[in-house]
Motif scaffolding. Structure first.
Motif, PDB file in Angstrom:
ATOM      1  N   VAL A   1       0.862  -1.215  -0.036  1.00  0.00           N
ATOM      2  CA  VAL A   1       0.033   0.060   0.014  1.00  0.00           C
ATOM      3  C   VAL A   1       0.858   1.277  -0.069  1.00  0.00           C
TER       4      VAL A   1
ATOM      5  N   ARG B   1      -7.164   4.778  -9.055  1.00  0.00           N
ATOM      6  CA  ARG B   1      -7.530   3.398  -9.497  1.00  0.00           C
ATOM      7  C   ARG B   1      -7.379   2.990 -10.760  1.00  0.00           C
TER       8      ARG B   1
ATOM      9  N   ASP C   1      -6.355  -1.304  -2.945  1.00  0.00           N
ATOM     10  CA  ASP C   1      -5.416  -0.030  -2.598  1.00  0.00           C
ATOM     11  C   ASP C   1      -3.966  -0.410  -2.673  1.00  0.00           C
TER      12      ASP C   1
END
Length: 235
Positions: A75, A108, A135
């Motif tokens: 992440v 995204r 994520d």
């Protein structure tokens, strides 16, 4: 499709896996434009260790101007520039260069390419981190790739504003049989409209001196030639 399958068979197993993973995203999405060849580091690495890492991996990466700091789950925690790393104390942990109050700009992979253009332009970035639905960082999309998206969108908008069906490519590189169907529809409509309007004007020529509203039809005749010229100029 047949050629695409032949090309896929020529790729190495790693390249084939990469190509298939990118092709899994919708056409026009950020996932189709991104590259997984980016530099990621853990926050506990020192700046000197990051520089040593860059020396080893730089030939394989799309860009080394940004280092993406990720956690154990991949992440993104933040981004540091190459300048910050080079100018910092070599013994300093790279995570210390992050601003805790600054959020990491990301997008995204299934987002539209135009949204990436807006983000990278608004924040003056060279590359934008791309994440999946959980994520997790999966790649980056760079400025030069997004400029192609912006150019295509601007060209299509300009063509639509002038009543031209988008050509999808350069005008000088397009063949006549590709351009003709796209322009013929609007040109035929304009020709028929102008012909009918001209006939009406001639039929009511004597009435025009008494009914001035009929003069409005003359605007339609003049607009037909103007629209035709506007389409040609746009292309």
């Amino acid at each position: 499709d047949r050629v695409a399958r032949r090309v896929m068979r020529l790729l190495s197993p790693d390249e084939r896996e990469l190509a298939q993973s990118l092709l899994a995203y919708p056409e026009g999405s950020v996932g189709r434009l991104m590259t997984p060849a980016y530099v990621k580091v853990k926050r506990h690495l020192t700046c000197q260790e990051c520089i040593d890492l860059l020396r080893r991996v730089s030939p394989e990466k799309e860009t080394i101007y940004y280092l993406y700091i990720v956690d154990a789950n991949n992440v993104p925690l933040g981004v540091v520039s190459l300048r910050e790393v080079v100018c910092a104390d070599p013994a300093l942990a790279v995570g210390a260069l992050l601003d805790p109050n600054e959020a990491t700009i990301r997008i995204r992979a299934d987002a539209d390419g135009w949204e990436a253009v807006r983000l990278i332009s608004h924040h003056d970035l060279y590359a934008l981190p791309v994440v999946d639905s959980r994520d997790h960082m999966v790649g980056i999309v760079t400025f030069d790739d997004l400029m192609d998206v912006q150019e295509e969108a601007a060209t299509e908008d300009m063509q639509m504003m002038s009543g031209v069906v988008p050509t999808g490519g350069g005008y000088l590189k397009s063949r006549v049989r590709e351009i003709l169907p796209k322009r013929m529809i609007s040109l035929v409509i304009l020709a028929v409209t102008a012909t009918l309007t001209g006939s009406l004007v001639r039929h009511f020529e004597g009435e025009m001196s008494r009914v001035r509203a009929l003069g409005l039809f003359l605007v339609v005749v003049m607009a037909a030639s103007g629209n035709t010229g506007g389409q040609a100029g746009t292309l």
